[in-house]
Design a protein around this motif. Structure first.
Motif, PDB file in Angstrom:
ATOM      1  N   ALA A   1       9.323  10.222   6.695  1.00  0.00           N
ATOM      2  CA  ALA A   1       9.975   9.751   5.466  1.00  0.00           C
ATOM      3  C   ALA A   1      10.442  10.938   4.628  1.00  0.00           C
ATOM      4  CB  ALA A   1       9.031   8.869   4.660  1.00  0.00           C
ATOM      5  N   LEU A   2       9.620  11.967   4.558  1.00  0.00           N
ATOM      6  CA  LEU A   2       9.971  13.172   3.812  1.00  0.00           C
ATOM      7  C   LEU A   2      11.198  13.846   4.427  1.00  0.00           C
ATOM      8  CD1 LEU A   2       8.589  14.525   1.339  1.00  0.00           C
ATOM      9  CD2 LEU A   2       7.564  16.115   2.953  1.00  0.00           C
ATOM     10  N   ASP A   3      11.279  13.854   5.747  1.00  0.00           N
ATOM     11  CA  ASP A   3      12.422  14.463   6.430  1.00  0.00           C
ATOM     12  C   ASP A   3      13.700  13.632   6.306  1.00  0.00           C
ATOM     13  OD1 ASP A   3      10.838  16.570   7.284  1.00  0.00           O
ATOM     14  OD2 ASP A   3      10.510  15.737   9.286  1.00  0.00           O
ATOM     15  N   ARG A   4      13.544  12.325   6.300  1.00  0.00           N
ATOM     16  CA  ARG A   4      14.709  11.438   6.361  1.00  0.00           C
ATOM     17  C   ARG A   4      15.349  11.170   5.006  1.00  0.00           C
ATOM     18  NH1 ARG A   4      15.792   6.880  10.342  1.00  0.00           N
ATOM     19  NH2 ARG A   4      17.505   5.775   9.372  1.00  0.00           N
ATOM     20  N   PHE A   5      14.534  11.105   3.959  1.00  0.00           N
ATOM     21  CA  PHE A   5      15.028  10.726   2.638  1.00  0.00           C
ATOM     22  C   PHE A   5      14.908  11.893   1.667  1.00  0.00           C
ATOM     23  CE2 PHE A   5      13.544   6.938   4.790  1.00  0.00           C
ATOM     24  CZ  PHE A   5      14.651   6.101   4.685  1.00  0.00           C
ATOM     25  N   ASP A   6      15.660  11.820   0.606  1.00  0.00           N
ATOM     26  CA  ASP A   6      15.640  12.873  -0.413  1.00  0.00           C
ATOM     27  C   ASP A   6      14.464  12.615  -1.360  1.00  0.00           C
ATOM     28  OD1 ASP A   6      16.305  15.054  -1.942  1.00  0.00           O
ATOM     29  OD2 ASP A   6      17.964  14.045  -2.981  1.00  0.00           O
ATOM     30  N   ILE A   7      13.257  12.750  -0.792  1.00  0.00           N
ATOM     31  CA  ILE A   7      12.045  12.565  -1.588  1.00  0.00           C
ATOM     32  C   ILE A   7      11.253  13.872  -1.593  1.00  0.00           C
ATOM     33  CG2 ILE A   7      11.914  10.076  -1.163  1.00  0.00           C
ATOM     34  CD1 ILE A   7       9.651  10.652   0.877  1.00  0.00           C
ATOM     35  N   ASP A   8      10.410  14.015  -2.586  1.00  0.00           N
ATOM     36  CA  ASP A   8       9.610  15.224  -2.731  1.00  0.00           C
ATOM     37  C   ASP A   8       8.201  15.061  -2.183  1.00  0.00           C
ATOM     38  OD1 ASP A   8      11.722  16.487  -4.161  1.00  0.00           O
ATOM     39  OD2 ASP A   8      11.121  15.374  -5.953  1.00  0.00           O
ATOM     40  N   ASP A   9       7.670  13.850  -2.220  1.00  0.00           N
ATOM     41  CA  ASP A   9       6.286  13.595  -1.799  1.00  0.00           C
ATOM     42  C   ASP A   9       6.187  12.197  -1.204  1.00  0.00           C
ATOM     43  OD1 ASP A   9       4.287  15.781  -3.159  1.00  0.00           O
ATOM     44  OD2 ASP A   9       6.062  15.449  -4.395  1.00  0.00           O
ATOM     45  N   ALA A  10       5.265  12.057  -0.238  1.00  0.00           N
ATOM     46  CA  ALA A  10       4.994  10.748   0.366  1.00  0.00           C
ATOM     47  C   ALA A  10       3.486  10.541   0.430  1.00  0.00           C
ATOM     48  CB  ALA A  10       5.593  10.670   1.765  1.00  0.00           C
ATOM     49  N   LEU A  11       3.076   9.320   0.173  1.00  0.00           N
ATOM     50  CA  LEU A  11       1.661   8.944   0.210  1.00  0.00           C
ATOM     51  C   LEU A  11       1.476   7.747   1.132  1.00  0.00           C
ATOM     52  CD1 LEU A  11      -1.300   8.956  -1.030  1.00  0.00           C
ATOM     53  CD2 LEU A  11      -0.408   7.270  -2.657  1.00  0.00           C
ATOM     54  N   VAL A  12       0.469   7.839   2.003  1.00  0.00           N
ATOM     55  CA  VAL A  12       0.049   6.709   2.829  1.00  0.00           C
ATOM     56  C   VAL A  12      -1.477   6.729   2.869  1.00  0.00           C
ATOM     57  CG1 VAL A  12      -0.048   5.728   5.150  1.00  0.00           C
ATOM     58  CG2 VAL A  12       2.099   6.684   4.305  1.00  0.00           C
ATOM     59  N   VAL A  13      -2.090   5.656   2.425  1.00  0.00           N
ATOM     60  CA  VAL A  13      -3.531   5.483   2.582  1.00  0.00           C
ATOM     61  C   VAL A  13      -3.722   4.100   3.209  1.00  0.00           C
ATOM     62  CG1 VAL A  13      -5.803   5.470   1.497  1.00  0.00           C
ATOM     63  CG2 VAL A  13      -3.966   6.875   0.514  1.00  0.00           C
ATOM     64  N   HIS A  14      -4.378   4.067   4.360  1.00  0.00           N
ATOM     65  CA  HIS A  14      -4.528   2.815   5.110  1.00  0.00           C
ATOM     66  C   HIS A  14      -5.998   2.572   5.393  1.00  0.00           C
ATOM     67  CE1 HIS A  14      -3.525  -0.431   7.772  1.00  0.00           C
ATOM     68  NE2 HIS A  14      -2.237  -0.142   7.726  1.00  0.00           N
ATOM     69  N   ARG A  15      -6.431   1.349   5.167  1.00  0.00           N
ATOM     70  CA  ARG A  15      -7.807   0.942   5.473  1.00  0.00           C
ATOM     71  C   ARG A  15      -8.028   0.877   6.974  1.00  0.00           C
ATOM     72  NH1 ARG A  15     -11.209  -2.249   2.392  1.00  0.00           N
ATOM     73  NH2 ARG A  15     -12.550  -1.917   4.195  1.00  0.00           N
ATOM     74  N   CYS A  16      -9.283   1.014   7.345  1.00  0.00           N
ATOM     75  CA  CYS A  16      -9.731   0.709   8.687  1.00  0.00           C
ATOM     76  C   CYS A  16     -11.056  -0.040   8.533  1.00  0.00           C
ATOM     77  CB  CYS A  16      -9.881   1.970   9.537  1.00  0.00           C
ATOM     78  SG  CYS A  16     -11.124   3.128   8.949  1.00  0.00           S
ATOM     79  N   GLY A  17     -11.514  -0.622   9.609  1.00  0.00           N
ATOM     80  CA  GLY A  17     -12.744  -1.395   9.536  1.00  0.00           C
ATOM     81  C   GLY A  17     -12.496  -2.803   9.026  1.00  0.00           C
ATOM     82  N   ALA A  18     -13.542  -3.393   8.450  1.00  0.00           N
ATOM     83  CA  ALA A  18     -13.473  -4.778   7.970  1.00  0.00           C
ATOM     84  C   ALA A  18     -12.797  -4.844   6.603  1.00  0.00           C
ATOM     85  CB  ALA A  18     -14.867  -5.369   7.888  1.00  0.00           C
ATOM     86  N   VAL A  19     -11.843  -5.766   6.490  1.00  0.00           N
ATOM     87  CA  VAL A  19     -11.123  -5.978   5.239  1.00  0.00           C
ATOM     88  C   VAL A  19     -11.139  -7.478   4.944  1.00  0.00           C
ATOM     89  CG1 VAL A  19      -8.946  -5.664   4.004  1.00  0.00           C
ATOM     90  CG2 VAL A  19      -9.603  -4.011   5.771  1.00  0.00           C
ATOM     91  N   ALA A  20     -11.593  -7.842   3.763  1.00  0.00           N
ATOM     92  CA  ALA A  20     -11.660  -9.249   3.375  1.00  0.00           C
ATOM     93  C   ALA A  20     -10.319  -9.707   2.809  1.00  0.00           C
ATOM     94  CB  ALA A  20     -12.760  -9.444   2.327  1.00  0.00           C
ATOM     95  N   PRO A  21     -10.020 -10.993   2.921  1.00  0.00           N
ATOM     96  CA  PRO A  21      -8.805 -11.510   2.302  1.00  0.00           C
ATOM     97  C   PRO A  21      -8.763 -11.153   0.816  1.00  0.00           C
ATOM     98  CG  PRO A  21      -9.767 -13.173   3.721  1.00  0.00           C
ATOM     99  CD  PRO A  21     -10.766 -12.053   3.616  1.00  0.00           C
ATOM    100  N   GLY A  22      -7.590 -10.759   0.357  1.00  0.00           N
ATOM    101  CA  GLY A  22      -7.399 -10.384  -1.034  1.00  0.00           C
ATOM    102  C   GLY A  22      -7.625  -8.915  -1.312  1.00  0.00           C
ATOM    103  N   GLU A  23      -8.188  -8.189  -0.346  1.00  0.00           N
ATOM    104  CA  GLU A  23      -8.411  -6.756  -0.540  1.00  0.00           C
ATOM    105  C   GLU A  23      -7.173  -5.960  -0.141  1.00  0.00           C
ATOM    106  OE1 GLU A  23     -13.220  -6.259   0.150  1.00  0.00           O
ATOM    107  OE2 GLU A  23     -11.852  -5.515   1.685  1.00  0.00           O
ATOM    108  N   PRO A  24      -6.918  -4.866  -0.860  1.00  0.00           N
ATOM    109  CA  PRO A  24      -5.811  -3.986  -0.453  1.00  0.00           C
ATOM    110  C   PRO A  24      -6.095  -3.380   0.911  1.00  0.00           C
ATOM    111  CG  PRO A  24      -6.498  -3.510  -2.707  1.00  0.00           C
ATOM    112  CD  PRO A  24      -7.532  -4.429  -2.115  1.00  0.00           C
ATOM    113  N   ILE A  25      -5.052  -3.344   1.728  1.00  0.00           N
ATOM    114  CA  ILE A  25      -5.175  -2.805   3.076  1.00  0.00           C
ATOM    115  C   ILE A  25      -4.388  -1.509   3.235  1.00  0.00           C
ATOM    116  CG2 ILE A  25      -3.267  -4.169   4.021  1.00  0.00           C
ATOM    117  CD1 ILE A  25      -4.936  -4.575   6.516  1.00  0.00           C
ATOM    118  N   VAL A  26      -3.343  -1.328   2.429  1.00  0.00           N
ATOM    119  CA  VAL A  26      -2.513  -0.128   2.529  1.00  0.00           C
ATOM    120  C   VAL A  26      -1.822   0.137   1.195  1.00  0.00           C
ATOM    121  CG1 VAL A  26      -0.466  -1.382   3.380  1.00  0.00           C
ATOM    122  CG2 VAL A  26      -0.719   1.040   3.906  1.00  0.00           C
TER     123      VAL A  26
END
Length: 160
Positions: free
Chosen positions: A74-99
């Motif tokens: 994303a940083l290479d393709r678009f004219d952006i300065d910073d990119a953030l990705v935080v993704h859950r792993c393991g058990a995730v309950a409905p209604g909880e943020p996953i990414v």
């Protein structure tokens, strides 16, 4: 190793999107726009049946690398300065943020496009094995045709 402006990580603990975004924004300098997306685990599957939980299995090292690669692209393709990705792993309950995915740029359009791109790639290419646990058992899930069509929007046209 991640690029300095690529912030990607796997989280086994509950995500706090407000904290993730605040931390991301505290590292920025000169950005005029930040666009973020938070994905939430749904309580119903595509057929409308109740989902009791989601389990995201991963392969240590490989999964983190896939998140970093997607954010760096994303940083290479678009004219952006910073990119953030935080993704859950393991058990995730409905209604909880996953990414959470975010992009920072001087102007809004690039940030919107980069955040959209991040999610389309994460949905189809991040190295996870996803299992939905429902009332009547569990099943492994794959990206849908709609997910693949969303990703295809970013393909470069074939040269003639």
């Amino acid at each position: 190793m991640a690029e300095p402006n690529v912030h990607a990580r796997l989280a086994a603990e509950a995500l706090m999107p407000d904290r993730e975004l605040a931390s991301f924004m505290a590292r920025l300098s000169g950005a005029g726009a930040v666009v973020s997306f938070v994905g939430i685990a749904r309580g119903r599957d595509k057929e409308g049946e109740i989902v009791r939980g989601l389990f995201l299995d991963h392969y240590p090292g490989m999964t983190e690398h896939s998140l970093e690669t997607i954010a760096a692209a994303a940083l290479d393709r678009f004219d952006i300065d910073d990119a953030l990705v935080v993704h859950r792993c393991g058990a995730v309950a409905p209604g909880e943020p996953i990414v959470i995915a975010a992009a920072a740029s001087a102007h809004r359009r690039a940030a919107f496009e980069a955040a959209d791109y991040l999610m389309d790639r994460l949905k189809t290419e991040a190295m996870f094995w996803k299992r939905e646990d429902g009332v009547d058992g569990s099943r492994w899930i794959e990206p849908t045709e709609a997910d693949r069509a969303d990703l295809a929007r970013w393909s470069d046209p074939c040269p003639e």
